[in-house]
Design a protein around this motif. Structure first.
Motif, PDB file in Angstrom:
ATOM      1  N   ASP A   1       0.740  -1.344  -0.006  1.00  9.73           N
ATOM      2  CA  ASP A   1      -0.238   0.438   0.100  1.00  9.73           C
ATOM      3  C   ASP A   1       0.582   1.262  -0.265  1.00  9.73           C
ATOM      4  OD1 ASP A   1      -2.346  -1.150   0.070  1.00  9.73           O
ATOM      5  OD2 ASP A   1      -2.669  -1.557   2.267  1.00  9.73           O
ATOM      6  N   ALA A   2       1.800   1.064   0.689  1.00  3.16           N
ATOM      7  CA  ALA A   2       2.204   2.336   0.780  1.00  3.16           C
ATOM      8  C   ALA A   2       3.782   2.399  -0.232  1.00  3.16           C
ATOM      9  CB  ALA A   2       3.756   2.399   1.613  1.00  3.16           C
ATOM     10  N   PHE A   3       4.356   1.053  -1.146  1.00  2.00           N
ATOM     11  CA  PHE A   3       4.894   1.351  -2.244  1.00  2.00           C
ATOM     12  C   PHE A   3       4.216   2.230  -3.281  1.00  2.00           C
ATOM     13  CE2 PHE A   3       5.846  -0.695  -6.403  1.00  2.00           C
ATOM     14  CZ  PHE A   3       6.945  -0.221  -6.526  1.00  2.00           C
ATOM     15  N   PHE A   4       2.886   2.121  -3.596  1.00  2.00           N
ATOM     16  CA  PHE A   4       2.045   2.613  -4.872  1.00  2.00           C
ATOM     17  C   PHE A   4       1.637   3.809  -4.062  1.00  2.00           C
ATOM     18  CE2 PHE A   4       1.403  -1.975  -6.349  1.00  2.00           C
ATOM     19  CZ  PHE A   4       1.431  -1.541  -7.532  1.00  2.00           C
ATOM     20  N   ALA A   5       1.333   3.741  -3.109  1.00  2.00           N
ATOM     21  CA  ALA A   5       0.588   5.080  -2.800  1.00  2.00           C
ATOM     22  C   ALA A   5       1.819   6.667  -2.573  1.00  2.00           C
ATOM     23  CB  ALA A   5       0.446   5.608  -0.955  1.00  2.00           C
ATOM     24  N   GLU A   6       2.990   6.331  -2.372  1.00  2.00           N
ATOM     25  CA  GLU A   6       3.368   7.213  -2.123  1.00  2.00           C
ATOM     26  C   GLU A   6       5.421   6.735  -3.574  1.00  2.00           C
ATOM     27  OE1 GLU A   6       4.544   9.706   0.905  1.00  2.00           O
ATOM     28  OE2 GLU A   6       4.675   7.840   1.762  1.00  2.00           O
ATOM     29  N   PRO A   7       4.879   6.686  -5.419  1.00  4.65           N
ATOM     30  CA  PRO A   7       5.115   5.677  -6.501  1.00  4.65           C
ATOM     31  C   PRO A   7       7.007   6.727  -6.260  1.00  4.65           C
ATOM     32  CG  PRO A   7       3.909   7.767  -6.928  1.00  4.65           C
ATOM     33  CD  PRO A   7       3.666   7.055  -5.358  1.00  4.65           C
ATOM     34  N   GLU A   8       7.319   7.846  -5.951  1.00  5.66           N
ATOM     35  CA  GLU A   8       8.412   8.295  -5.836  1.00  5.66           C
ATOM     36  C   GLU A   8       9.305   8.419  -4.559  1.00  5.66           C
ATOM     37  OE1 GLU A   8       7.805  12.316  -7.149  1.00  5.66           O
ATOM     38  OE2 GLU A   8       7.361  11.899  -9.344  1.00  5.66           O
ATOM     39  N   LYS A   9       9.068   7.135  -3.473  1.00  2.00           N
ATOM     40  CA  LYS A   9       9.571   7.715  -2.452  1.00  2.00           C
ATOM     41  C   LYS A   9       9.944   5.666  -2.053  1.00  2.00           C
ATOM     42  CE  LYS A   9       7.863  11.800   0.232  1.00  2.00           C
ATOM     43  NZ  LYS A   9       7.076  11.610   2.195  1.00  2.00           N
ATOM     44  N   SER A  10      11.028   6.184  -1.434  1.00  2.00           N
ATOM     45  CA  SER A  10      11.171   4.781  -1.576  1.00  2.00           C
ATOM     46  C   SER A  10      10.498   3.709  -0.112  1.00  2.00           C
ATOM     47  CB  SER A  10      12.484   4.411  -1.287  1.00  2.00           C
ATOM     48  OG  SER A  10      13.680   2.478  -1.157  1.00  2.00           O
ATOM     49  N   PHE A  11      10.351   2.991   0.265  1.00  2.00           N
ATOM     50  CA  PHE A  11       9.291   2.474   1.198  1.00  2.00           C
ATOM     51  C   PHE A  11      10.426   1.305   1.429  1.00  2.00           C
ATOM     52  CE2 PHE A  11       8.002  -1.859   3.571  1.00  2.00           C
ATOM     53  CZ  PHE A  11       7.237  -0.873   4.237  1.00  2.00           C
ATOM     54  N   ARG A  12      11.214   1.609   3.172  1.00  2.00           N
ATOM     55  CA  ARG A  12      11.998   0.466   3.711  1.00  2.00           C
ATOM     56  C   ARG A  12      13.908   0.629   2.555  1.00  2.00           C
ATOM     57  NH1 ARG A  12       9.315  -2.709   7.290  1.00  2.00           N
ATOM     58  NH2 ARG A  12      11.459  -3.900   7.957  1.00  2.00           N
ATOM     59  N   GLY A  13      14.167   1.492   1.935  1.00  2.00           N
ATOM     60  CA  GLY A  13      15.036   0.731   0.903  1.00  2.00           C
ATOM     61  C   GLY A  13      14.429  -0.348  -0.618  1.00  2.00           C
ATOM     62  N   TRP A  14      13.202  -0.360  -0.053  1.00  2.00           N
ATOM     63  CA  TRP A  14      12.335  -0.839  -1.758  1.00  2.00           C
ATOM     64  C   TRP A  14      12.778  -0.156  -2.742  1.00  2.00           C
ATOM     65  CZ3 TRP A  14       6.515  -3.442  -1.290  1.00  2.00           C
ATOM     66  CH2 TRP A  14       7.237  -4.111  -0.519  1.00  2.00           C
ATOM     67  N   GLU A  15      12.953  -0.851  -4.355  1.00  2.00           N
ATOM     68  CA  GLU A  15      13.010  -0.117  -5.789  1.00  2.00           C
ATOM     69  C   GLU A  15      12.065   1.140  -5.406  1.00  2.00           C
ATOM     70  OE1 GLU A  15      13.186  -0.685 -10.473  1.00  2.00           O
ATOM     71  OE2 GLU A  15      13.035  -2.437  -8.872  1.00  2.00           O
ATOM     72  N   ARG A  16      11.793   1.959  -6.243  1.00  2.00           N
ATOM     73  CA  ARG A  16      10.612   2.754  -5.811  1.00  2.00           C
ATOM     74  C   ARG A  16       9.499   2.024  -6.850  1.00  2.00           C
ATOM     75  NH1 ARG A  16      12.434   9.013  -7.162  1.00  2.00           N
ATOM     76  NH2 ARG A  16      13.386   7.671  -8.580  1.00  2.00           N
ATOM     77  N   ALA A  17       8.373   2.560  -7.179  1.00  2.00           N
ATOM     78  CA  ALA A  17       7.394   2.748  -7.792  1.00  2.00           C
ATOM     79  C   ALA A  17       7.667   2.892  -9.432  1.00  2.00           C
ATOM     80  CB  ALA A  17       5.813   2.596  -7.263  1.00  2.00           C
ATOM     81  N   VAL A  18       8.362   4.706  -8.942  1.00  2.00           N
ATOM     82  CA  VAL A  18       8.730   5.777 -10.522  1.00  2.00           C
ATOM     83  C   VAL A  18       9.373   4.761 -10.820  1.00  2.00           C
ATOM     84  CG1 VAL A  18       7.312   7.436 -10.045  1.00  2.00           C
ATOM     85  CG2 VAL A  18       9.945   6.764  -9.315  1.00  2.00           C
ATOM     86  N   ASP A  19      10.756   4.252 -10.503  1.00  2.00           N
ATOM     87  CA  ASP A  19      11.563   3.327 -11.244  1.00  2.00           C
ATOM     88  C   ASP A  19      11.769   2.198 -12.028  1.00  2.00           C
ATOM     89  OD1 ASP A  19      12.737   5.710 -10.832  1.00  2.00           O
ATOM     90  OD2 ASP A  19      13.592   4.793  -8.901  1.00  2.00           O
ATOM     91  N   ALA A  20      10.683   1.374 -11.294  1.00  2.00           N
ATOM     92  CA  ALA A  20      10.165  -0.002 -11.503  1.00  2.00           C
ATOM     93  C   ALA A  20       9.360   0.113 -12.512  1.00  2.00           C
ATOM     94  CB  ALA A  20       9.093  -0.827 -10.332  1.00  2.00           C
ATOM     95  N   GLN A  21       8.566   1.726 -12.059  1.00  2.00           N
ATOM     96  CA  GLN A  21       7.451   1.226 -14.169  1.00  2.00           C
ATOM     97  C   GLN A  21       9.032   1.456 -15.164  1.00  2.00           C
ATOM     98  OE1 GLN A  21       4.989   4.852 -14.013  1.00  2.00           O
ATOM     99  NE2 GLN A  21       3.442   3.534 -14.269  1.00  2.00           N
ATOM    100  N   LYS A  22       9.403   2.449 -15.356  1.00  2.00           N
ATOM    101  CA  LYS A  22      10.378   2.406 -15.791  1.00  2.00           C
ATOM    102  C   LYS A  22      10.967   1.781 -16.327  1.00  2.00           C
ATOM    103  CE  LYS A  22      14.064   5.587 -17.280  1.00  2.00           C
ATOM    104  NZ  LYS A  22      15.017   6.669 -16.908  1.00  2.00           N
TER     105      LYS A  22
END
Length: 198
Positions: free
Chosen positions: A97-118
């Motif tokens: 939920d946090a990953f998708f809600a804030e796609p330009e932020k990294s959740f605890r070191g995860w790949e950001r949603a914007v980067d994974a999408q690109k």
């Protein structure tokens, strides 16, 4: 003509094994085998898979059914969540939920949603740039990056509302190769009857 993005079905969850190395459960394997027997699968000209074990095992069912050797490409992997490792299901859902809600932020070191999408959009575009758009193709991968790809194709903001939902995976969506337009929303792999348009 169409492309399908297929997510691997249910996996064998093992906290002691890195997530990319998880295989399919008996249920997941049975669903993939059932889906691979559907008539639309025989129209495929190409199968492209993530290099994660669960995706490769899913792609293998479609490969055996068609005689096509799946192409294993590294940029089709799931969003990188190695920073946290395995998370129990309830914790993972909150994290997603946090990953998708804030796609330009990294959740605890995860790949950001914007980067994974690109990454996934670029990977798909690279394949299709060298593909005959008159021939159907299947991409076999994962729920999160599949959702990010679907958001891009629909021209909407990154949102978990576009996710495949609960159930352990094993869904697909289709899109047109000519216009890159989404043709159907997430559908269980063993129930989709194919695309009848051009």
């Amino acid at each position: 003509m169409f492309a399908v993005y297929i997510t691997h079905p249910q996996v064998l969850i093992d906290p002691e094994v890195p997530v990319p190395d998880w295989g399919l459960s008996a249920t997941g394997a049975a669903r993939a085998e059932t889906a691979a027997r559907l008539s639309w699968v025989q129209a495929l000209s190409r199968i492209v898979s993530s290099d994660e074990v669960k995706a490769k095992k899913t792609a293998a069912f479609f490969g055996r059914a068609t005689g096509i050797e799946p192409e294993i490409l590294p940029d089709f992997h799931e969003n990188d969540r190695s920073a946290t490792g395995f998370l129990p299901p309830d914790v993972f859902e909150a994290a997603a939920d946090a990953f998708f809600a804030e796609p330009e932020k990294s959740f605890r070191g995860w790949e950001r949603a914007v980067d994974a999408q690109k990454r996934i959009v670029t990977a798909v575009n690279d394949v299709l740039a060298r593909h005959d758009t008159r021939q159907p193709v299947a991409f076999v991968g994962h729920g999160v990056v599949g959702t990010l790809l679907k958001c891009h194709l629909k021209g909407v903001e990154i949102s978990r509302a576009e996710d495949q939902g609960a159930g352990g995976g094993g869904n697909l969506f289709a899109f047109s190769l000519s216009e890159r337009a989404v043709l159907c929303d997430w559908t269980p792999i063993e129930t989709w009857q194919g695309w009848t348009g051009q």
